[in-house]
Motif scaffolding. Structure first.
Motif, PDB file in Angstrom:
ATOM      1  N   UNK A 173      12.933  -4.259   3.569  1.00 40.24           N
ATOM      2  CA  UNK A 173      12.885  -4.611   2.147  1.00 40.24           C
ATOM      3  C   UNK A 173      11.773  -5.640   1.864  1.00 40.24           C
ATOM      4  N   UNK A 174      10.582  -5.300   2.315  1.00 39.42           N
ATOM      5  CA  UNK A 174       9.435  -6.183   2.060  1.00 39.42           C
ATOM      6  C   UNK A 174       9.218  -6.383   0.563  1.00 39.42           C
ATOM      7  N   UNK A 175       8.907  -7.590   0.170  1.00 41.85           N
ATOM      8  CA  UNK A 175       8.408  -7.826  -1.189  1.00 41.85           C
ATOM      9  C   UNK A 175       7.577  -9.108  -1.163  1.00 41.85           C
ATOM     10  N   UNK A 176       6.693  -9.262  -2.140  1.00 40.21           N
ATOM     11  CA  UNK A 176       5.794 -10.428  -2.123  1.00 40.21           C
ATOM     12  C   UNK A 176       6.578 -11.736  -2.110  1.00 40.21           C
ATOM     13  N   UNK A 185      15.195  -3.278  -3.707  1.00 40.35           N
ATOM     14  CA  UNK A 185      14.106  -3.483  -2.744  1.00 40.35           C
ATOM     15  C   UNK A 185      14.110  -2.452  -1.618  1.00 40.35           C
ATOM     16  N   UNK A 191      11.766   0.935  -3.952  1.00 38.93           N
ATOM     17  CA  UNK A 191      10.934  -0.227  -4.276  1.00 38.93           C
ATOM     18  C   UNK A 191       9.983   0.063  -5.433  1.00 38.93           C
ATOM     19  N   UNK A 218       7.919 -11.150   2.262  1.00 44.80           N
ATOM     20  CA  UNK A 218       9.138 -11.429   3.028  1.00 44.80           C
ATOM     21  C   UNK A 218       9.600 -10.162   3.727  1.00 44.80           C
ATOM     22  N   UNK A 258       1.536  -5.766   2.368  1.00 44.42           N
ATOM     23  CA  UNK A 258       0.593  -4.885   1.669  1.00 44.42           C
ATOM     24  C   UNK A 258      -0.841  -5.409   1.682  1.00 44.42           C
TER      25      UNK A 258
END
Lengths: 486, 481
Positions: free
Chosen positions: B277-280, A366, A371, B82, B100
């Motif tokens: 470390x953004x991710x859905x 991540x 990413x 997150x 995003x």
């Protein structure tokens, strides 16, 4: 009669006819745990007092749910209010949740009796229970062998009759692979069919709760009780829930698979697969054809990328899900000289090797700059895998594969080789990525007397068809009658 | 070394607005401020194992409403993400935010330019997204412990991000005021900066006039009052100017405004910046917002300050300054209209509100509801208009009204403040004043006419301010002339 040997369907029949009391059944099962669990090590926490108290309040008679008075085990990553929930991790060794998971709430409403909380690989990360922070569960068919994982405690408890049925969770095969290793039935429902509220998250987009039982019919009975939308889980589906036992009459003559089309994916019968496993699975497919099913060859072309995609997505989500174990609010705290060292010491001592490995993998995947190459790419692969299944299910109703490429391996055999361990889920992982339901059913034994599992995969929310096919095969083949001699 | 004095300042603001929902963003806990620590919490907002977030629909509605009011494009498909970092006030180890795909994109606010032309400045918005607030770390008391209060953890926030369109600290403050006013009109945020309901971070950079590329920016955090927005920015601009003029380079970093020293201090550099470390967010399904709902929300939007100001100018013939003042708070605008509706002259009402009412409110402490009822102000204006009391008396009466909540009529009667316009009575008083002040009388008669004021004053003294000043002037002119 050894009451602990009963299936749910059998016990429910006796209880409804007033021929068996919940208390007598529970006493028998608790006695079995007392006699055997020191050998098998299926349970982290045995809740005899709770089980007996619950059973004592329930009376026999008709008109009750089929789970009324049924002693069941819960994998120790699901919260039961007031009962220690550890996830087999030192970091949660003394964590007592002040809330109840939706799945156990539903089981409670159906009248189950809680026998205890079963062992697992720490935070459900593993395929053998060797990653448990406390001890390794033994396979009841051969106690030198692993029961599979991560729901190894639940599968071993069912196989050894230390509960009538159990609940597991499946992120990449954690219900089906141990069910296969232990010669029992394990169902991973469609993602969203069973609420995840109260299930301690490993990988939120893959985790799903399901039953581990002695028969397919029992799996259907449990699924009837636990399926359904939940306002506390936004990812749960609010579909109408059919009666999953509807296709399961006891009449052997009536059993057939006319009109059901079964697909055999070329990509799943790979080089290096255990020959005895392949033979057993091919024999099972032959049996289903004999029962009237049409068997065709299909393609799932992106299968080869599933394991890689899975270990990026699952570890990424895990790295975030496990951030809350920081020693600040609950669970283990190892005080350091300052905040950062408290975080580091707590997590260094609290987590085991495999959990740390996965947190690091996920954190890396991540990270800024990586990413797109990892997480995003893995999600694209996931879409392709899902599409493979969508295409396949235009042609067939059920996909049949082995559950695992091998039968139960020796404890310690793969413990030092994480990659080999990861490959034991090679046939189960795609199912989680696609979100479809799948069941593992015993389909014979290898020459060493170890059970082999057949995996039947269905369309989204079409648990009914794999349960129907599974039940027909199970009754016809009769493997369920063979039990470990432990 | 070339010294450039002519720098252009580029400012972008991120405003965090706590939404005025009863419950938190992802659980049912109350959002009340100032309660005992950790009493407004549950397993979800404490981040216990196995719990899941559920979106607060009202918070979503509030954000859409704000987006519509600010002219944003409302995304039919958006999602939560997150934002991962470790901190004791962040119980899950991540903040659920949007990254995003935010719910609102684009949009703008219009500011009045403080010049003679009455021009406007448009400040564009980048986006508005939803997120949850963190808790608070408390470092007080003896011992080596810090404490964590999670009452605020999970309170719904809107983050309103502007484009780098702001050119001066003053404009930045005006922008925040404008956003605050609109949020309060929409009743989606109480805008209370002291309680932290509205917080603001600023990105600042300088570039030589005429240069296109943006300079290196710093981010200033912890600006928690209007006063400090301008001060912090002014300080930071001067700091950057000094560095640039000394031939130095600006380091991209996060700086903290220190209210005590009046300076910004380095908090962390770009190298030390978190990798979030953004991710859905996999625990929440994507947000699908349908047109019908947006249309319904659009209908619920009240008249906004810009429209109201224009209407006040058009309908009540108010000067733009008055109109701008009145619409800054909806309660003030409503109060104004309520009073005018009772018959008062609009300009009289705005004069009272901008003058005495503001003065007393400042003196006696703020109150959202004016202690003088519209009917009472209307009554007072009427008493002045019909000559019952003079303006000077009216100011005294107003203060009494403000303090007691009584009506003007009541107070005038109670205190016998009715203006004396009776010519006979006033003549007697004026005559007495003339008799008592032979010196001044002589000087006046010798041509020192500016002494009129003195005589009027003396008459007022004798009548306790109740004399009709117009009548007194006439009598004076007659008797001394």
């Amino acid at each position: 009669m050894e009451l602990f040997r009963l299936t749910i369907a059998e016990a429910a029949g006796l209880i409804s006819k007033n021929e068996l009391t919940p208390l007598a059944l529970t006493e028998s099962v608790m006695g079995r745990i007392g006699a055997l669990d020191s050998l098998v090590g299926a349970y982290i926490t045995v809740t005899k007092d709770i089980a007996m108290e619950q059973a004592g309040r329930l009376s026999a008679g008709s008109g009750n749910s089929p789970l009324h008075g049924i002693p069941m085990a819960i994998k120790d990553n699901m919260c039961v209010k007031g009962v220690r929930t550890t996830c087999a991790s030192k970091i949660l060794e003394n964590f007592i949740p002040p809330y109840e998971s939706t799945v156990t709430t539903k089981l409670h409403e159906a009248g189950y009796c809680l026998t205890g909380k079963t062992n697992l690989d720490e935070f459900a990360m593993g395929s053998s229970t060797e990653n448990s922070g406390f001890f390794t569960t033994k396979n009841p068919w051969d106690i030198t062998r692993a029961p599979g994982g991560s729901s190894g405690g639940s599968a071993a408890a069912v196989a050894a009759d230390m509960c009538i049925a159990a609940i597991g969770s499946d992120t990449g095969g954690s219900i089906r692979q141990p069910a296969s290793f232990c010669g029992v039935v394990g169902l991973k429902p469609t993602y969203g069919l069973v609420s995840r509220f109260g299930l301690v998250a490993f990988a939120s987009s893959l985790d799903q709760i399901g039953p581990i039982t002695k028969t397919v019919e029992d799996a259907a009975i449990v699924l009837n009780a636990i399926a359904g939308g939940d306002n506390r889980d936004s990812t749960s589906a609010h579909n109408a829930i059919p009666d999953y036992t509807a296709s399961m009459s006891g009449d052997l003559q009536g059993i057939n698979l006319q009109g059901i089309k079964i697909g055999i994916p070329e990509e799943y019968f790979i080089d290096g697969m255990d020959r005895e496993v392949e033979a057993a699975v091919r024999a099972a497919i032959g049996e289903m054809r004999r029962l009237g099913a049409e068997v065709v060859s299909i393609k799932l072309p992106h299968t080869a990328y599933a394991v890689a995609a899975y270990y990026i997505i699952a570890t990424s989500e895990a790295s975030s899900n496990l951030a809350r174990y920081d020693g600040v609010k609950y669970g283990m705290r190892v005080s350091g000289s300052d905040l950062i060292s408290t975080y580091m010491e707590t997590r260094a001592k609290g987590f085991g090797q495999e959990v740390k490995r996965r947190i690091m993998l996920g954190t890396y995947a991540l990270s800024s700059g990586y990413y797109d190459a990892y997480y995003k790419k893995a999600q694209q692969v996931r879409t392709l895998i899902k599409r493979d299944f969508d295409e396949a299910f235009k042609l067939v109703d059920v996909i049949a594969t082995p559950t695992s490429p091998t039968t139960a391996f020796k404890i310690g055999e793969k413990a030092d080789d994480p990659l080999q361990m990861y490959l034991s889920d090679i046939f189960t992982i795609s199912v989680n990525l696609a979100g479809v339901p799948a069941i593992s059913i015993p389909c014979g034994f290898d020459s060493g007397g170890l059970p082999v599992g057949l995996q039947l995969i269905g369309r989204h929310f079409d648990e009914a068809v794999i349960l129907k096919a599974g039940h027909a095969y199970e009754r016809s083949a009769g493997w369920y009658e063979r039990r470990p001699s432990i | 070394m070339k010294i450039v004095n002519d720098y252009e300042t580029v400012i972008g603001l991120e405003i965090h607005a706590q939404m005025s929902t009863q419950s938190k963003m992802f659980c049912g806990c109350p959002t009340r401020f100032g309660e005992e620590p950790n009493t407004q919490t549950c397993p979800v907002c404490i981040g216990m194992p196995g719990v899941l977030p559920v979106i607060n629909k009202l918070a979503l509605e509030f954000t859409i409403k704000t987006g519509v009011a600010l002219g944003c494009k409302i995304s039919p498909f958006s999602r939560f993400a997150r934002k991962n970092y470790f901190y004791p006030d962040l119980p899950k180890g991540y903040q659920i935010s949007q990254y995003e795909l935010p719910i609102c994109e684009g949009g703008f606010v219009t500011l009045l330019v403080d010049d003679d032309e009455g021009g406007e400045r448009r400040i564009n918005l980048t986006r508005i997204h939803m997120e949850e607030d963190a808790g608070k770390n408390i470092h007080e008391g003896a011992g080596s412990f810090s404490y964590v209060d999670l009452n605020r953890a999970g309170v719904p926030l809107m983050e309103i991000v502007s484009e780098p369109d702001i050119k001066t600290p003053k404009e930045a403050a005006a922008y925040v005021r404008k956003i605050r006013t609109i949020l309060r009109y929409l009743k989606v945020c109480d805008g209370n900066m002291e309680e932290g309901s509205l917080r603001c971070d600023a990105n600042v950079s300088l570039r030589p006039q005429g240069v296109k590329e943006l300079g290196v920016k710093t981010e200033i955090k912890n600006i928690n009052s209007f006063k400090f927005i301008e001060k912090a920015l002014e300080y930071e601009i001067q700091r950057q100017k000094r560095i640039l003029n000394e031939g130095g380079r600006i380091i991209q970093e996060t700086r903290l405004w220190n209210t005590t020293t009046g300076m910004t201090e380095s908090m962390r550099s770009k190298e030390e910046a978190h990798d979030y470390r953004y991710f859905p967010e996999p625990d929440l399904v994507p947000l699908i917002v349908d047109e019908g709902w947006i249309a319904q929300i659009r209908k619920e939007i009240p008249e906004l300050p810009d429209d109201k100001r224009q209407r006040f100018i058009n309908d009540y013939r108010l000067p733009p300054y008055d109109a701008e003042f009145l619409v800054a708070e909806e309660v003030a605008a409503d109060y104004f209209e309520d009073t005018v509706r009772l018959g008062s002259n609009p300009k009289d009402v705005s004069n009272w509100m901008m003058g005495e009412m503001m003065r007393l409110a400042k003196e006696k402490g703020k109150s959202d509801v004016p202690p003088v009822m519209p009917a009472h102000l209307n009554g007072l204006i009427k008493l002045v208009a019909d000559g019952t009391i003079n303006l000077k008396t009216a100011k005294i009466v107003f203060e009494d009204m403000f303090n007691t909540g009584k009506s003007a009529e009541e107070l005038v009667k109670e205190k016998g403040l009715v203006q004396i316009s009776d010519v006979g009575q006033l003549e007697t008083t004026v005559e007495a004043v003339i008799t008592e002040n032979p010196n001044e009388t002589a000087r006046y008669k010798a041509g020192e006419t500016k002494l009129t004021g003195f005589f009027v004053g003396e008459v007022m003294k004798k009548t306790k301010g109740k004399a009709n000043p117009k009548a007194v002037n006439e009598i004076l002119r007659r008797l001394l002339g």
